[in-house]
Design a protein around this motif. Structure first.
Motif, short mmCIF file in Angstrom:
data_model
loop_
_atom_site.label_atom_id
_atom_site.label_comp_id
_atom_site.label_asym_id
_atom_site.label_seq_id
_atom_site.Cartn_x
_atom_site.Cartn_y
_atom_site.Cartn_z
N LYS A 1 0.83 -1.20 0.00
CA LYS A 1 0.00 0.00 0.00
C LYS A 1 0.87 1.25 0.00
O LYS A 1 2.03 1.23 0.40
CB LYS A 1 -0.91 0.00 1.23
CG LYS A 1 -1.86 -1.18 1.29
CD LYS A 1 -2.63 -1.19 2.60
CE LYS A 1 -3.52 -2.42 2.70
NZ LYS A 1 -4.21 -2.49 4.00
N THR A 2 0.30 2.33 -0.45
CA THR A 2 1.01 3.61 -0.46
C THR A 2 0.18 4.68 0.24
O THR A 2 -1.05 4.61 0.26
CB THR A 2 1.32 4.07 -1.90
OG1 THR A 2 0.09 4.29 -2.60
CG2 THR A 2 2.15 3.04 -2.63
N SER A 3 0.86 5.65 0.83
CA SER A 3 0.20 6.83 1.39
C SER A 3 0.82 8.05 0.75
O SER A 3 1.62 7.94 -0.18
CB SER A 3 0.38 6.86 2.92
OG SER A 3 1.73 7.09 3.25
N GLU A 4 0.49 9.19 1.26
CA GLU A 4 1.00 10.43 0.67
C GLU A 4 2.51 10.54 0.84
O GLU A 4 3.20 11.07 -0.03
CB GLU A 4 0.32 11.63 1.33
CG GLU A 4 0.66 12.96 0.69
CD GLU A 4 -0.12 14.11 1.27
OE1 GLU A 4 0.21 15.26 0.97
OE2 GLU A 4 -1.08 13.85 2.04
N ASP A 5 3.06 10.00 1.93
CA ASP A 5 4.48 10.18 2.23
C ASP A 5 5.29 8.89 2.27
O ASP A 5 6.52 8.95 2.31
CB ASP A 5 4.65 10.89 3.58
CG ASP A 5 3.94 12.23 3.62
OD1 ASP A 5 4.08 12.98 2.64
OD2 ASP A 5 3.26 12.53 4.61
N ALA A 6 4.64 7.74 2.28
CA ALA A 6 5.38 6.49 2.48
C ALA A 6 4.78 5.36 1.66
O ALA A 6 3.69 5.48 1.10
CB ALA A 6 5.37 6.12 3.97
N VAL A 7 5.55 4.24 1.59
CA VAL A 7 5.07 3.03 0.93
C VAL A 7 5.26 1.85 1.87
O VAL A 7 6.21 1.81 2.67
CB VAL A 7 5.81 2.77 -0.40
CG1 VAL A 7 5.58 3.88 -1.38
CG2 VAL A 7 7.30 2.56 -0.15
N GLU A 8 4.36 0.88 1.77
CA GLU A 8 4.49 -0.34 2.56
C GLU A 8 5.51 -1.26 1.90
O GLU A 8 5.48 -1.46 0.68
CB GLU A 8 3.13 -1.04 2.67
CG GLU A 8 3.19 -2.33 3.47
CD GLU A 8 1.90 -3.12 3.38
OE1 GLU A 8 1.82 -4.19 4.03
OE2 GLU A 8 0.98 -2.67 2.66
N VAL A 9 6.40 -1.83 2.71
CA VAL A 9 7.42 -2.77 2.21
C VAL A 9 7.00 -4.17 2.62
O VAL A 9 7.00 -4.51 3.81
CB VAL A 9 8.82 -2.42 2.77
CG1 VAL A 9 9.84 -3.44 2.29
CG2 VAL A 9 9.22 -1.01 2.35
N LEU A 10 6.66 -5.01 1.64
CA LEU A 10 6.19 -6.36 1.93
C LEU A 10 7.35 -7.29 2.33
O LEU A 10 7.15 -8.23 3.10
CB LEU A 10 5.45 -6.93 0.72
CG LEU A 10 4.19 -6.13 0.29
CD1 LEU A 10 3.56 -6.77 -0.94
CD2 LEU A 10 3.19 -6.04 1.43
N ASN A 11 8.53 -7.04 1.79
CA ASN A 11 9.69 -7.87 2.14
C ASN A 11 10.55 -7.17 3.19
O ASN A 11 11.78 -7.11 3.08
CB ASN A 11 10.53 -8.20 0.90
CG ASN A 11 11.01 -6.95 0.17
OD1 ASN A 11 10.39 -5.89 0.26
ND2 ASN A 11 12.13 -7.06 -0.54
N SER A 12 9.89 -6.64 4.22
CA SER A 12 10.60 -5.87 5.26
C SER A 12 11.57 -6.73 6.05
O SER A 12 12.50 -6.21 6.66
CB SER A 12 9.59 -5.22 6.20
OG SER A 12 8.77 -6.21 6.81
N SER A 13 11.37 -8.06 6.06
CA SER A 13 12.29 -8.94 6.79
C SER A 13 13.71 -8.85 6.25
O SER A 13 14.68 -9.05 6.99
CB SER A 13 11.79 -10.38 6.74
OG SER A 13 11.69 -10.82 5.40
N GLU A 14 13.86 -8.55 4.96
CA GLU A 14 15.18 -8.43 4.36
C GLU A 14 15.91 -7.18 4.85
O GLU A 14 17.14 -7.08 4.72
CB GLU A 14 15.08 -8.40 2.84
CG GLU A 14 14.50 -9.66 2.21
CD GLU A 14 14.46 -9.58 0.70
OE1 GLU A 14 15.30 -8.86 0.14
OE2 GLU A 14 13.60 -10.23 0.10
N LEU A 15 15.16 -6.23 5.37
CA LEU A 15 15.76 -4.97 5.83
C LEU A 15 15.87 -4.90 7.34
O LEU A 15 16.33 -3.89 7.88
CB LEU A 15 14.93 -3.79 5.33
CG LEU A 15 14.71 -3.70 3.82
CD1 LEU A 15 13.80 -2.53 3.48
CD2 LEU A 15 16.04 -3.56 3.10
#
Length: 375
Positions: free
Chosen positions: A344-358
């Motif tokens: 998903k996206t908002s006005e200022d950010a985006v959701e990262v689905l592979n956040s475990s890699e980060l």
């Protein structure tokens, strides 16, 4: 031979000077397809910064259009009960008026005739009332006939109805009936403001004749600004009272304002299959103007998800990337490109689905600039 030695010595000194210059140069080099070296000098000069992957609010919303409006009781169209010619118009569009303030004055010979009729009926009423009471007394004492009594009663009550009708008409014209009964007859009437607000329309000028069907001017009270939004039939089941609204006025500002769903319509417009939704503005101290077009989002679901600010992203032809720190050296940082799976996206950010890699990685969140380029 002596000149040759001097030339070689000069070349050696020049070469040494060039090496020193290269040592202090601010550069970013790409060692392979996924790694980038950034010097600490460049890191500071470009105001770069590291951060971790945080949580953001991501909303599920319905995009709708609408307008700024006020409740019906806060809007008044001024007209006259009896036609006449405008003799006084002290107001202009934008003027603020108080309830009971003079708006316009009208003049018409018909006003005089109505007052004359009222005065005549009022004078007759006293006599007819006395005659009715006398006939009633005589009838009760069996002195006069029932016919005479009923005739007096009918005449009196008919005149009383005429009197009350004219009296009410004068009151609607803002003419005091008591003054008319004292013989004070006027050829003009005044129209006063029924509500407090601002003049938004003026449709007349001095000398204009207005009939009862004409709107002379319009007053709007902006103390209760709200949103009137149009929601398509396919989305209306998602809209509930109390949901948050975010809206913009694209023609006037880039600022985002807040509101809340207050009422949801119960009928569908047959022409465009839309339902009206009424929203209360959270802060009505802004200089909103009735009729402004708005673009809004009705938020029906909100959740916190792992994401990154948009300024930390590099969007390339084959996807979206970020830079993560691999190793910090004395004079440089070794970074690697990591491809993101976006949600998903908002006005200022985006959701990262592979956040475990980060996870547990330092991400370059500021100063990304042109460090990442397509291959």
């Amino acid at each position: 031979m002596k000149n040759l030695y001097i030339l070689l010595f000069t070349l050696v000194i020049t070469a040494c000077g060039n090496n020193k210059t290269n040592d202090t140069e601010v550069v970013a080099t790409e060692t392979d397809s996924n790694e980038i070296i950034v010097t600490k000098a460049q890191f500071e000069s470009e105001n770069m910064a590291f951060g971790t992957i945080p949580e953001f609010n991501f909303n599920e919303s319905i995009k709708v259009n609408g307008m700024i409006d006020v409740p019906p009781q806060n809007k008044s169209s001024i007209s006259t009960f009896i036609g006449g010619y405008i003799t006084q118009t002290p107001l202009l569009v934008g003027d603020e008026v108080k309830k009971g303030q003079l708006l316009v004055s009208l003049q018409n010979p018909e006003y005089v005739e109505i007052q004359q009729n009222y005065l005549e009926v009022a004078e007759q009423l006293n006599y007819l009332k006395s005659e009715f009471n006398r006939q009633k007394t005589l009838y009760d004492e069996k002195i006069t006939s029932e016919k005479n009594y009923l005739k007096a009663e009918s005449t009196y009550k008919s005149n009383l109805a005429h009197y009350n009708g004219l009296r009410k008409k004068l009151q609607m014209m803002n003419i005091n009936p008591k003054q008319v009964e004292q013989g004070k007859i006027t050829s003009s009437i005044n129209i006063y403001a029924p509500i407090e607000g601002f003049v938004t329309k003026v449709n007349i000028s001095n000398g204009t004749y207005v009939s009862p069907s004409d709107v002379i001017l319009e007053i709007v009270d902006t103390d209760h600004i709200h949103l009137e939004l149009s929601v398509f039939e396919k989305d209306i089941m998602k809209v509930k009272k109390g949901q948050k609204i975010q809206f913009k006025i694209p023609e006037a500002s880039d600022e985002t304002f807040g509101a809340e769903v207050h009422l949801v319509g119960t009928t569908i417009n047959d022409k465009n299959r839309q339902v009206q939704v009424h929203g209360h503005v959270n802060n009505d101290e802004n200089n909103f103007i009735v009729g402004m077009f708005v673009e809004a989002e009705i938020i029906f679901e909100s959740a916190r998800k792992m994401g990154l600010p948009k300024e930390a992203l590099a969007i390339l032809e084959d996807g979206t990337y970020v830079l993560a720190l691999v190793e910090e050296k004395d004079n440089s940082f070794q970074l690697e490109k990591i491809k993101l799976s976006i949600g998903k996206t908002s006005e200022d950010a985006v959701e990262v689905l592979n956040s475990s890699e980060l996870k547990n990685k330092k991400i370059l969140t500021k100063g990304l600039g042109m460090l990442i380029t397509g291959n």
